[in-house]
Design a protein around this motif. Structure first.
Motif, short mmCIF file in Angstrom:
data_model
loop_
_atom_site.label_atom_id
_atom_site.label_comp_id
_atom_site.label_asym_id
_atom_site.label_seq_id
_atom_site.Cartn_x
_atom_site.Cartn_y
_atom_site.Cartn_z
N PHE A 1 26.20 16.79 25.81
CA PHE A 1 26.07 17.97 24.77
C PHE A 1 26.69 17.98 24.04
CE2 PHE A 1 23.27 20.56 28.23
CZ PHE A 1 22.47 19.83 27.56
N LEU A 2 28.16 17.83 24.59
CA LEU A 2 29.13 17.70 22.85
C LEU A 2 29.32 16.89 22.25
CD1 LEU A 2 32.16 19.49 24.51
CD2 LEU A 2 30.22 20.66 24.10
N ARG A 3 28.38 15.51 22.91
CA ARG A 3 28.53 14.21 22.00
C ARG A 3 28.49 14.74 20.03
NH1 ARG A 3 25.19 9.84 24.66
NH2 ARG A 3 25.98 8.36 22.88
N ASP B 1 32.21 16.35 38.67
CA ASP B 1 32.05 15.27 37.17
C ASP B 1 30.43 15.35 37.26
OD1 ASP B 1 34.03 14.59 37.50
OD2 ASP B 1 34.54 12.80 38.98
N ASP B 2 29.34 16.05 38.15
CA ASP B 2 28.39 15.95 37.63
C ASP B 2 28.07 17.12 36.35
OD1 ASP B 2 27.13 13.94 39.17
OD2 ASP B 2 27.06 15.20 40.90
N VAL B 3 28.81 18.48 36.13
CA VAL B 3 28.73 19.36 35.35
C VAL B 3 29.52 18.99 33.97
CG1 VAL B 3 29.44 20.77 35.03
CG2 VAL B 3 28.77 20.72 37.42
N THR B 4 30.08 18.07 34.13
CA THR B 4 30.58 17.54 33.31
C THR B 4 30.60 16.31 32.50
OG1 THR B 4 32.58 16.49 34.35
CG2 THR B 4 33.72 17.72 33.66
N ASN B 5 29.71 15.96 33.27
CA ASN B 5 29.08 14.58 32.54
C ASN B 5 27.81 14.98 31.74
OD1 ASN B 5 27.79 12.20 32.41
ND2 ASN B 5 26.47 12.76 33.12
N ARG C 1 39.73 26.69 12.67
CA ARG C 1 37.83 26.29 13.00
C ARG C 1 37.48 26.73 15.13
NH1 ARG C 1 36.72 21.94 11.07
NH2 ARG C 1 35.54 21.43 13.27
N LEU C 2 36.30 26.33 15.20
CA LEU C 2 36.58 26.33 16.49
C LEU C 2 35.07 25.67 17.22
CD1 LEU C 2 36.27 26.83 19.19
CD2 LEU C 2 34.87 28.76 19.17
N ASP C 3 35.14 24.14 17.49
CA ASP C 3 34.43 22.86 17.01
C ASP C 3 33.37 24.00 18.82
OD1 ASP C 3 35.13 21.01 15.54
OD2 ASP C 3 36.56 21.45 16.51
N HIS C 4 33.87 23.74 19.97
CA HIS C 4 32.77 23.85 21.03
C HIS C 4 32.79 25.69 21.92
CE1 HIS C 4 34.06 19.47 21.38
NE2 HIS C 4 32.97 19.44 20.13
N LEU C 5 31.91 25.48 22.21
CA LEU C 5 32.34 26.60 23.15
C LEU C 5 31.56 26.61 24.35
CD1 LEU C 5 32.52 29.80 24.36
CD2 LEU C 5 30.08 30.24 22.87
N ILE C 6 32.11 26.17 25.73
CA ILE C 6 31.48 26.38 26.81
C ILE C 6 31.36 27.66 28.03
CG2 ILE C 6 31.43 24.63 29.56
CD1 ILE C 6 32.87 22.88 27.74
N ASN C 7 30.35 28.41 27.86
CA ASN C 7 30.52 30.19 28.09
C ASN C 7 30.15 29.44 30.18
OD1 ASN C 7 30.91 31.69 26.36
ND2 ASN C 7 28.58 30.63 25.85
#
Lengths: 232, 98
Positions: free
Chosen positions: A214-216, A205-209, A71-77
Protein backbone atom coordinates in the motif's frame (compact mmCIF):
# COMPACT_ATOMS: atom_id res chain seq x y z
CA UNK A 1 15.71 11.34 -1.57
CA UNK A 2 14.54 12.52 1.86
CA UNK A 3 13.53 9.84 4.33
CA UNK A 4 9.78 9.18 4.29
CA UNK A 5 7.95 10.33 7.42
CA UNK A 6 5.72 7.58 8.77
CA UNK A 7 3.32 7.78 11.72
CA UNK A 8 2.16 4.50 13.26
CA UNK A 9 -0.41 4.46 16.05
CA UNK A 10 -0.34 1.88 18.82
CA UNK A 11 3.39 1.20 18.75
CA UNK A 12 4.00 0.21 22.37
CA UNK A 13 3.84 -3.51 21.58
CA UNK A 14 2.60 -6.16 19.15
CA UNK A 15 2.17 -5.39 15.46
CA UNK A 16 2.71 -1.66 16.05
CA UNK A 17 6.13 -2.18 17.63
CA UNK A 18 7.06 -4.55 14.79
CA UNK A 19 5.94 -2.02 12.17
CA UNK A 20 7.97 0.72 13.85
CA UNK A 21 11.15 -1.40 13.72
CA UNK A 22 10.40 -2.49 10.15
CA UNK A 23 10.01 1.02 8.75
CA UNK A 24 12.97 2.41 10.71
CA UNK A 25 15.02 -0.42 9.15
CA UNK A 26 13.78 0.68 5.71
CA UNK A 27 15.09 4.20 6.35
CA UNK A 28 11.84 5.93 7.31
CA UNK A 29 11.74 8.50 10.10
CA UNK A 30 9.05 6.90 12.22
CA UNK A 31 6.75 8.55 14.76
CA UNK A 32 4.50 6.46 16.94
CA UNK A 33 2.04 6.83 19.75
CA UNK A 34 0.38 4.94 22.56
CA UNK A 35 -1.17 5.84 25.87
CA UNK A 36 1.94 4.77 27.74
CA UNK A 37 5.59 4.95 26.75
CA UNK A 38 7.05 1.77 25.23
CA UNK A 39 9.74 -0.21 27.02
CA UNK A 40 11.99 0.03 23.97
CA UNK A 41 13.62 2.84 22.01
CA UNK A 42 15.21 3.08 18.60
CA UNK A 43 17.27 5.59 16.61
CA UNK A 44 14.98 7.07 13.99
CA UNK A 45 11.88 6.56 16.12
CA UNK A 46 10.06 9.27 18.09
CA UNK A 47 7.33 8.36 20.54
CA UNK A 48 4.34 10.51 21.49
CA UNK A 49 2.22 9.61 24.50
CA UNK A 50 -1.27 10.05 23.12
CA UNK A 51 -4.56 8.17 23.19
CA UNK A 52 -5.88 8.08 19.61
CA UNK A 53 -9.41 8.63 20.93
CA UNK A 54 -8.35 11.90 22.60
CA UNK A 55 -8.75 14.59 19.96
CA UNK A 56 -6.72 17.23 21.79
CA UNK A 57 -3.78 14.88 22.36
CA UNK A 58 -3.88 13.73 18.73
CA UNK A 59 -3.89 17.31 17.44
CA UNK A 60 -0.91 18.12 19.67
CA UNK A 61 0.95 15.11 18.28
CA UNK A 62 0.32 16.16 14.67
CA UNK A 63 1.38 19.74 15.47
CA UNK A 64 4.63 18.38 16.93
CA UNK A 65 5.27 16.23 13.82
CA UNK A 66 4.51 19.16 11.51
CA UNK A 67 6.93 21.32 13.49
CA UNK A 68 9.76 18.78 13.56
CA UNK A 69 9.37 17.13 10.14
CA UNK A 70 7.41 19.63 8.02
CA UNK A 71 5.60 16.81 6.24
CA UNK A 72 3.90 13.45 6.71
CA UNK A 73 4.01 10.74 4.05
CA UNK A 74 2.36 7.75 5.69
CA UNK A 75 -0.17 7.14 8.44
CA UNK A 76 -0.74 3.58 9.66
CA UNK A 77 -3.78 3.46 11.97
CA UNK A 78 -2.76 0.36 13.88
CA UNK A 79 -4.01 1.23 17.39
CA UNK A 80 -6.89 -1.02 18.28
CA UNK A 81 -8.80 -2.65 21.09
CA UNK A 82 -10.71 -5.92 21.11
CA UNK A 83 -13.25 -7.62 23.35
CA UNK A 84 -15.03 -10.91 23.04
CA UNK A 85 -18.38 -11.40 24.69
CA UNK A 86 -21.85 -12.56 23.89
CA UNK A 87 -23.80 -9.60 22.54
CA UNK A 88 -26.32 -9.77 25.39
CA UNK A 89 -23.52 -9.64 27.95
CA UNK A 90 -21.51 -6.83 26.37
CA UNK A 91 -21.43 -3.74 28.59
CA UNK A 92 -22.16 -0.42 26.91
CA UNK A 93 -18.85 0.87 28.24
CA UNK A 94 -17.03 -1.88 26.30
CA UNK A 95 -18.82 -0.98 23.06
CA UNK A 96 -17.99 2.70 23.62
CA UNK A 97 -14.33 1.92 24.27
CA UNK A 98 -14.05 -0.17 21.09
CA UNK A 99 -15.74 2.50 18.99
CA UNK A 100 -13.58 5.24 20.49
CA UNK A 101 -10.26 3.50 19.90
CA UNK A 102 -10.99 1.62 16.67
CA UNK A 103 -13.30 3.95 14.80
CA UNK A 104 -12.90 7.43 16.32
CA UNK A 105 -9.14 7.00 16.69
CA UNK A 106 -8.85 6.15 13.01
CA UNK A 107 -11.23 9.00 12.12
CA UNK A 108 -9.37 11.68 14.07
CA UNK A 109 -5.86 10.58 13.04
CA UNK A 110 -6.86 10.28 9.36
CA UNK A 111 -8.44 13.73 9.39
CA UNK A 112 -5.39 15.39 10.91
CA UNK A 113 -3.04 13.48 8.58
CA UNK A 114 -5.07 14.45 5.52
CA UNK A 115 -4.76 18.13 6.47
CA UNK A 116 -0.97 17.77 6.35
CA UNK A 117 -0.82 15.51 3.27
CA UNK A 118 -3.20 17.67 1.21
CA UNK A 119 -0.68 20.38 0.39
CA UNK A 120 1.99 17.80 -0.45
CA UNK A 121 -0.30 16.33 -3.12
CA UNK A 122 0.48 12.83 -1.88
CA UNK A 123 0.05 10.60 1.12
CA UNK A 124 -0.80 7.10 2.23
CA UNK A 125 -3.27 6.11 4.93
CA UNK A 126 -3.52 2.45 5.92
CA UNK A 127 -6.25 1.35 8.32
CA UNK A 128 -6.68 -1.88 10.26
CA UNK A 129 -9.80 -3.97 9.99
CA UNK A 130 -10.16 -7.68 10.78
CA UNK A 131 -11.37 -10.95 9.28
CA UNK A 132 -14.05 -10.85 12.01
CA UNK A 133 -15.96 -8.48 9.69
CA UNK A 134 -16.43 -10.74 6.61
CA UNK A 135 -16.63 -13.90 8.78
CA UNK A 136 -19.31 -12.29 11.02
CA UNK A 137 -17.76 -13.90 14.06
CA UNK A 138 -20.17 -14.63 16.88
CA UNK A 139 -19.01 -13.10 20.14
CA UNK A 140 -17.34 -10.16 18.44
CA UNK A 141 -20.34 -7.96 17.64
CA UNK A 142 -18.97 -4.71 19.04
CA UNK A 143 -15.43 -5.33 17.80
CA UNK A 144 -16.50 -6.36 14.30
CA UNK A 145 -18.97 -3.47 14.07
CA UNK A 146 -16.27 -0.96 15.03
CA UNK A 147 -13.98 -2.40 12.35
CA UNK A 148 -16.77 -2.48 9.75
CA UNK A 149 -17.08 1.24 10.43
CA UNK A 150 -13.34 1.59 9.76
CA UNK A 151 -13.72 -0.23 6.43
CA UNK A 152 -16.52 2.02 5.26
CA UNK A 153 -14.70 5.09 6.50
CA UNK A 154 -11.70 4.01 4.41
CA UNK A 155 -13.78 3.60 1.26
CA UNK A 156 -15.40 7.01 1.60
CA UNK A 157 -12.11 8.71 2.50
CA UNK A 158 -10.56 7.16 -0.59
CA UNK A 159 -13.07 9.13 -2.65
CA UNK A 160 -12.86 12.37 -0.67
CA UNK A 161 -9.06 12.43 -0.49
CA UNK A 162 -8.27 11.02 -3.93
CA UNK A 163 -8.05 14.42 -5.55
CA UNK A 164 -5.28 15.36 -3.12
CA UNK A 165 -3.19 12.35 -4.12
CA UNK A 166 -3.91 10.57 -0.83
CA UNK A 167 -4.74 6.87 -0.94
CA UNK A 168 -6.68 5.12 1.84
CA UNK A 169 -6.65 1.33 2.11
CA UNK A 170 -7.30 -1.29 4.78
CA UNK A 171 -5.67 -4.52 5.84
CA UNK A 172 -7.65 -7.23 7.63
CA UNK A 173 -5.32 -9.62 9.45
CA UNK A 174 -6.25 -13.09 10.62
CA UNK A 175 -5.49 -13.92 14.26
CA UNK A 176 -1.85 -13.21 15.07
CA UNK A 177 -0.19 -14.20 18.32
CA UNK A 178 -0.49 -10.86 20.17
CA UNK A 179 -2.11 -9.60 23.38
CA UNK A 180 -5.23 -8.74 21.35
CA UNK A 181 -6.27 -12.40 21.13
CA UNK A 182 -4.66 -13.69 24.33
CA UNK A 183 -8.00 -14.08 26.12
CA UNK A 184 -9.69 -16.03 23.32
CA UNK A 185 -10.02 -19.82 23.91
CA UNK A 186 -7.85 -22.00 21.66
CA UNK A 187 -10.83 -23.90 20.21
CA UNK A 188 -12.37 -20.59 19.09
CA UNK A 189 -9.15 -19.65 17.32
CA UNK A 190 -8.96 -23.11 15.70
CA UNK A 191 -12.56 -22.79 14.45
CA UNK A 192 -11.70 -19.42 12.97
CA UNK A 193 -8.58 -20.73 11.23
CA UNK A 194 -10.70 -23.46 9.62
CA UNK A 195 -12.81 -20.76 7.95
CA UNK A 196 -9.75 -19.32 6.21
CA UNK A 197 -8.52 -20.60 2.85
CA UNK A 198 -5.10 -21.01 4.47
CA UNK A 199 -5.49 -22.59 7.91
CA UNK A 200 -2.77 -20.95 9.95
CA UNK A 201 -2.21 -17.96 12.20
CA UNK A 202 -0.91 -14.81 10.58
CA UNK A 203 2.54 -13.40 11.24
CA UNK A 204 3.85 -9.89 11.61
CA UNK A 205 5.60 -10.29 8.26
CA UNK A 206 2.29 -11.17 6.56
CA UNK A 207 0.99 -7.81 7.75
CA UNK A 208 4.04 -5.74 6.80
CA UNK A 209 4.03 -7.28 3.32
CA UNK A 210 0.56 -5.89 2.58
CA UNK A 211 1.32 -2.51 4.15
CA UNK A 212 4.56 -2.28 2.15
CA UNK A 213 2.44 -2.76 -0.98
CA UNK A 214 0.00 0.00 0.00
CA UNK A 215 2.86 2.42 0.80
CA UNK A 216 4.85 1.84 -2.39
CA UNK A 217 4.98 4.86 -4.75
CA UNK A 218 3.85 2.47 -7.50
CA UNK A 219 0.59 1.89 -5.55
CA UNK A 220 -0.64 5.45 -6.17
CA UNK A 221 -3.58 4.03 -8.20
CA UNK A 222 -4.65 1.61 -5.46
CA UNK A 223 -7.20 3.11 -3.06
CA UNK A 224 -10.40 2.24 -1.23
CA UNK A 225 -9.34 -1.42 -1.06
CA UNK A 226 -9.43 -3.94 1.77
CA UNK A 227 -7.04 -6.88 1.71
CA UNK A 228 -7.79 -9.74 4.10
CA UNK A 229 -5.05 -12.17 4.95
CA UNK A 230 -5.45 -15.93 4.85
CA UNK A 231 -7.82 -16.06 1.91
CA UNK A 232 -10.88 -14.90 3.86
CA UNK B 1 -11.06 41.39 16.98
CA UNK B 2 -7.40 40.42 16.81
CA UNK B 3 -6.23 42.09 13.56
CA UNK B 4 -3.61 39.35 13.09
CA UNK B 5 -6.39 36.82 12.49
CA UNK B 6 -7.90 39.00 9.76
CA UNK B 7 -4.46 39.33 8.17
CA UNK B 8 -4.00 35.53 8.22
CA UNK B 9 -7.39 34.92 6.57
CA UNK B 10 -6.66 37.54 3.87
CA UNK B 11 -3.19 36.06 3.28
CA UNK B 12 -4.58 32.52 2.96
CA UNK B 13 -7.23 33.76 0.53
CA UNK B 14 -4.53 35.50 -1.57
CA UNK B 15 -2.64 32.18 -1.70
CA UNK B 16 -5.85 30.41 -2.75
CA UNK B 17 -6.39 33.05 -5.44
CA UNK B 18 -2.91 32.44 -6.88
CA UNK B 19 -3.19 28.69 -6.67
CA UNK B 20 -6.63 28.39 -8.24
CA UNK B 21 -6.55 31.47 -10.53
CA UNK B 22 -9.43 33.19 -8.70
CA UNK B 23 -10.54 36.70 -9.67
CA UNK B 24 -10.22 38.57 -6.37
CA UNK B 25 -10.80 41.99 -7.94
CA UNK B 26 -8.88 44.59 -5.91
CA UNK B 27 -7.84 41.88 -3.45
CA UNK B 28 -9.78 39.94 -0.83
CA UNK B 29 -12.01 42.18 1.28
CA UNK B 30 -14.15 41.40 4.31
CA UNK B 31 -17.23 41.43 2.09
CA UNK B 32 -15.76 38.95 -0.40
CA UNK B 33 -18.14 36.00 -0.54
CA UNK B 34 -16.49 32.60 -0.20
CA UNK B 35 -19.24 30.07 -0.73
CA UNK B 36 -22.71 29.84 -2.23
CA UNK B 37 -24.18 31.25 -5.43
CA UNK B 38 -21.85 34.29 -5.70
CA UNK B 39 -18.98 32.74 -3.76
CA UNK B 40 -15.49 32.30 -5.17
CA UNK B 41 -14.82 28.81 -3.86
CA UNK B 42 -16.20 25.37 -4.53
CA UNK B 43 -16.53 22.90 -1.64
CA UNK B 44 -12.96 21.61 -1.97
CA UNK B 45 -11.64 25.16 -2.19
CA UNK B 46 -13.48 26.08 1.01
CA UNK B 47 -12.06 23.01 2.79
CA UNK B 48 -8.56 23.98 1.64
CA UNK B 49 -9.01 27.56 2.88
CA UNK B 50 -10.30 26.44 6.29
CA UNK B 51 -7.42 24.00 6.76
CA UNK B 52 -4.89 26.64 5.66
CA UNK B 53 -6.30 29.21 8.11
CA UNK B 54 -6.20 26.68 10.98
CA UNK B 55 -2.58 25.84 10.22
CA UNK B 56 -1.42 29.45 9.79
CA UNK B 57 -3.09 30.45 13.07
CA UNK B 58 -1.24 27.60 14.77
CA UNK B 59 2.05 28.56 13.10
CA UNK B 60 1.81 32.32 13.67
CA UNK B 61 -0.13 32.60 16.92
CA UNK B 62 0.66 29.25 18.52
CA UNK B 63 -3.04 28.55 19.07
CA UNK B 64 -4.71 25.34 17.92
CA UNK B 65 -8.32 25.83 16.84
CA UNK B 66 -10.89 23.77 14.95
CA UNK B 67 -12.90 26.06 12.67
CA UNK B 68 -15.35 23.41 11.48
CA UNK B 69 -16.72 22.67 14.94
CA UNK B 70 -20.28 21.89 15.92
CA UNK B 71 -21.07 25.53 16.72
CA UNK B 72 -19.97 26.61 13.24
CA UNK B 73 -22.06 23.92 11.59
CA UNK B 74 -25.20 24.79 13.54
CA UNK B 75 -25.21 28.57 13.02
CA UNK B 76 -28.03 30.10 10.99
CA UNK B 77 -25.54 32.30 9.13
CA UNK B 78 -22.49 30.27 8.20
CA UNK B 79 -19.23 31.67 9.55
CA UNK B 80 -17.68 30.58 6.25
CA UNK B 81 -19.89 32.74 4.01
CA UNK B 82 -17.42 35.63 3.65
CA UNK B 83 -13.88 36.56 4.52
CA UNK B 84 -15.10 38.90 7.25
CA UNK B 85 -17.36 36.26 8.80
CA UNK B 86 -14.56 33.68 8.71
CA UNK B 87 -12.07 36.11 10.26
CA UNK B 88 -14.52 37.08 13.02
CA UNK B 89 -15.30 33.45 13.81
CA UNK B 90 -11.63 32.43 13.84
CA UNK B 91 -10.80 35.40 16.07
CA UNK B 92 -13.52 34.40 18.54
CA UNK B 93 -12.04 30.86 18.76
CA UNK B 94 -8.51 32.22 19.18
CA UNK B 95 -9.70 34.57 21.90
CA UNK B 96 -11.47 31.71 23.71
CA UNK B 97 -8.29 29.60 23.63
CA UNK B 98 -6.01 32.37 24.95
Amino acid sequence: MAAPITLITGTRKGIGAHLARHYVALGHRVHGCSRKAPEWSLDGYTHHEADVGDEKAVRQMFAAIRKSEGRLDHLINNAGAAAMNHFMLTPTATAEKLLRTNFLGTFICSREAAKQMKDQGSGRIVNFTTVAVPLRLAGEAAYAASKAAVEELSRVLARELGEFGITVNSIGPTPIDTDLIRGIPKEKIDQLLQQQALHRMGTFDDVTNVIDFFLRPESAFVTGQTIYLGGV
Amino acid sequence: MDPRVNDIVVRCMCDMGERYGLDLGGGPMRETLLFGESGLLDSVGLVSLIVAVEQEIENDLGVSIVLADERAMSQKHSPFRSIGALADYAASLVSAEQ
